[in-house]
Write a protein that holds these residues in place. Structure first.
Motif, PDB file in Angstrom:
ATOM      1  N   GLU A 165       0.842  -1.197   0.000  1.00  0.00           N
ATOM      2  CA  GLU A 165       0.000   0.000   0.000  1.00  0.00           C
ATOM      3  C   GLU A 165       0.876   1.245   0.000  1.00  0.00           C
ATOM      4  N   THR A 166       0.290   2.400   0.241  1.00  0.00           N
ATOM      5  CA  THR A 166       1.049   3.639   0.337  1.00  0.00           C
ATOM      6  C   THR A 166       2.008   3.578   1.517  1.00  0.00           C
ATOM      7  N   ALA A 167       3.209   4.104   1.333  1.00  0.00           N
ATOM      8  CA  ALA A 167       4.213   4.098   2.405  1.00  0.00           C
ATOM      9  C   ALA A 167       3.873   5.177   3.430  1.00  0.00           C
ATOM     10  N   LYS A 168       3.014   4.830   4.379  1.00  0.00           N
ATOM     11  CA  LYS A 168       2.508   5.804   5.343  1.00  0.00           C
ATOM     12  C   LYS A 168       3.602   6.342   6.280  1.00  0.00           C
ATOM     13  N   ALA A 169       4.638   5.551   6.514  1.00  0.00           N
ATOM     14  CA  ALA A 169       5.698   5.985   7.425  1.00  0.00           C
ATOM     15  C   ALA A 169       6.766   6.835   6.735  1.00  0.00           C
ATOM     16  N   CYS A 170       6.707   6.914   5.418  1.00  0.00           N
ATOM     17  CA  CYS A 170       7.713   7.653   4.649  1.00  0.00           C
ATOM     18  C   CYS A 170       7.665   9.140   4.996  1.00  0.00           C
ATOM     19  N   ILE A 171       8.854   9.768   5.088  1.00  0.00           N
ATOM     20  CA  ILE A 171       8.925  11.201   5.385  1.00  0.00           C
ATOM     21  C   ILE A 171       9.428  11.998   4.176  1.00  0.00           C
ATOM     22  N   GLY A 172       9.608  11.299   3.056  1.00  0.00           N
ATOM     23  CA  GLY A 172       9.968  11.996   1.827  1.00  0.00           C
ATOM     24  C   GLY A 172      11.404  12.456   1.724  1.00  0.00           C
ATOM     25  N   CYS A 173      12.299  11.916   2.528  1.00  0.00           N
ATOM     26  CA  CYS A 173      13.686  12.401   2.552  1.00  0.00           C
ATOM     27  C   CYS A 173      14.447  12.086   1.269  1.00  0.00           C
ATOM     28  N   GLY A 174      14.036  11.014   0.577  1.00  0.00           N
ATOM     29  CA  GLY A 174      14.693  10.645  -0.666  1.00  0.00           C
ATOM     30  C   GLY A 174      15.975   9.853  -0.491  1.00  0.00           C
ATOM     31  N   SER A 175      16.278   9.419   0.716  1.00  0.00           N
ATOM     32  CA  SER A 175      17.507   8.650   0.949  1.00  0.00           C
ATOM     33  C   SER A 175      17.532   7.370   0.118  1.00  0.00           C
ATOM     34  N   CYS A 176      16.378   6.752  -0.040  1.00  0.00           N
ATOM     35  CA  CYS A 176      16.275   5.528  -0.834  1.00  0.00           C
ATOM     36  C   CYS A 176      16.634   5.802  -2.291  1.00  0.00           C
ATOM     37  N   VAL A 177      16.252   6.974  -2.776  1.00  0.00           N
ATOM     38  CA  VAL A 177      16.526   7.359  -4.162  1.00  0.00           C
ATOM     39  C   VAL A 177      18.026   7.554  -4.368  1.00  0.00           C
ATOM     40  N   TYR A 178      18.647   8.267  -3.442  1.00  0.00           N
ATOM     41  CA  TYR A 178      20.058   8.615  -3.594  1.00  0.00           C
ATOM     42  C   TYR A 178      20.984   7.408  -3.505  1.00  0.00           C
ATOM     43  N   ILE A 179      20.611   6.383  -2.746  1.00  0.00           N
ATOM     44  CA  ILE A 179      21.507   5.246  -2.545  1.00  0.00           C
ATOM     45  C   ILE A 179      21.284   4.125  -3.549  1.00  0.00           C
ATOM     46  N   CYS A 180      20.199   4.179  -4.297  1.00  0.00           N
ATOM     47  CA  CYS A 180      19.872   3.114  -5.252  1.00  0.00           C
ATOM     48  C   CYS A 180      20.923   3.066  -6.377  1.00  0.00           C
ATOM     49  N   PRO A 181      21.598   1.928  -6.578  1.00  0.00           N
ATOM     50  CA  PRO A 181      22.659   1.849  -7.590  1.00  0.00           C
ATOM     51  C   PRO A 181      22.154   1.838  -9.025  1.00  0.00           C
ATOM     52  N   THR A 182      20.866   1.578  -9.232  1.00  0.00           N
ATOM     53  CA  THR A 182      20.318   1.552 -10.592  1.00  0.00           C
ATOM     54  C   THR A 182      19.308   2.664 -10.851  1.00  0.00           C
ATOM     55  N   GLN A 183      19.151   3.561  -9.883  1.00  0.00           N
ATOM     56  CA  GLN A 183      18.223   4.699 -10.014  1.00  0.00           C
ATOM     57  C   GLN A 183      16.813   4.252 -10.426  1.00  0.00           C
ATOM     58  N   CYS A 184      16.368   3.151  -9.838  1.00  0.00           N
ATOM     59  CA  CYS A 184      15.048   2.633 -10.205  1.00  0.00           C
ATOM     60  C   CYS A 184      13.922   3.204  -9.342  1.00  0.00           C
ATOM     61  N   ILE A 185      14.269   4.009  -8.333  1.00  0.00           N
ATOM     62  CA  ILE A 185      13.253   4.654  -7.506  1.00  0.00           C
ATOM     63  C   ILE A 185      13.051   6.070  -8.039  1.00  0.00           C
ATOM     64  N   GLU A 186      11.850   6.361  -8.478  1.00  0.00           N
ATOM     65  CA  GLU A 186      11.570   7.624  -9.162  1.00  0.00           C
ATOM     66  C   GLU A 186      11.005   8.670  -8.206  1.00  0.00           C
ATOM     67  N   MET A 187      11.685   9.812  -8.161  1.00  0.00           N
ATOM     68  CA  MET A 187      11.254  10.923  -7.314  1.00  0.00           C
ATOM     69  C   MET A 187      11.368  12.216  -8.101  1.00  0.00           C
ATOM     70  N   GLU A 188      10.402  13.115  -7.922  1.00  0.00           N
ATOM     71  CA  GLU A 188      10.482  14.419  -8.570  1.00  0.00           C
ATOM     72  C   GLU A 188       9.836  15.481  -7.695  1.00  0.00           C
TER      73      GLU A 188
END
Length: 242
Positions: A165-188
């Motif tokens: 479901e929706t990531a209710k605990a997420c705070i939007g920091c984008g740490s997951c995006v920055y560390i992903c080695p294949t840039q498969c997490i999309e943030m804008e």
């Protein structure tokens, strides 16, 4: 005084601090071992297994994950034996079957001389996630939120919020995006809104009272403020305007 351990890596006698891992000691001495799931800021995980090395102890040899295995007195380590290279090639072939278009995987395959994979997984080959779990571990260990996790098993395994479901605990920091080695997490960031598409979340961005720029999600700033007991107006201005 630090207690030192003597071992041999690729025919080189090396002394290192007791308790260090083979991977850490090798890299500190200019010996490269490939990894995909390793990051110095996180606890070793051993998911990708690409850091596999051959160790010889008491006359017996076996393969171990170098990111997890602590050095021992008299240990002999081979980082590129025939057995090690064969194992790594098979792992890369499996990764190519899952993520054939990812540059990080293609580059690794090229270094190992792997041109194609014998494995067939047509329904997965365009998947960009290599299941390294760096995003999950960063969210848990560094951010301290645990908004995402690994779910399902086998070929259906994926990174997702609880119950998909929706990531209710997420705070939007984008740490997951920055560390992903294949840039498969999309943030804008669009105007005053940050969107992380993979986790189906949107966040309002904080506007700097000095320069007027939007600089971080309000949820992230409030999380940090409460965690460190900072004044309510601490994030009224961005770092550039402090």
């Amino acid at each position: 005084m630090k207690e030192l351990t003597t071992l041999t890596i690729d025919n080189r006698k090396i002394q290192a601090e007791k308790g260090a891992t083979i991977l850490r000691v090798a890299r500190d001495n200019g010996i490269e071992i490939p990894t995909l799931c390793y990051n110095e800021a996180l606890e070793p995980y051993g998911a990708c297994r690409l850091c596999v090395v051959e160790i010889i102890r008491d006359g017996r040899s076996r393969l171990v994950a170098s990111c997890l295995y602590p050095i021992e007195e008299g240990l002999i380590v081979k980082t590129a034996s025939e057995r090690v290279i064969a194992n790594r090639k098979m792992l890369v072939e499996l990764l190519l079957a899952r993520c054939s278009r990812e540059k990080a995987i293609q580059d690794l395959a090229r270094k190992l001389g792997v041109e194609k994979t014998p494995f067939r997984a047509e329904y997965l080959e365009h998947n960009r996630c290599i299941l390294c779990a760096l995003c999950v571990r960063t969210c848990q260990e560094v951010v301290g939120v645990s908004a995402i996790s690994l779910v399902n098993r086998g070929v259906k395994k994926e990174v997702a919020p609880p119950f998909l479901e929706t990531a209710k605990a997420c705070i939007g920091c984008g740490s997951c995006v920055y560390i992903c080695p294949t840039q498969c997490i999309e943030m804008e960031d669009i105007g005053d809104t940050r969107i992380i598409h993979n986790w189906k979340v949107e966040f309002k961005l904080k506007k700097c009272q000095a320069c007027g720029n939007y600089f971080a999600p309000e949820a992230q700033l409030e999380y940090i403020r409460k965690k460190w007991n900072l004044p309510e107006d601490f994030f009224d201005v961005c770092l550039n305007c402090r």
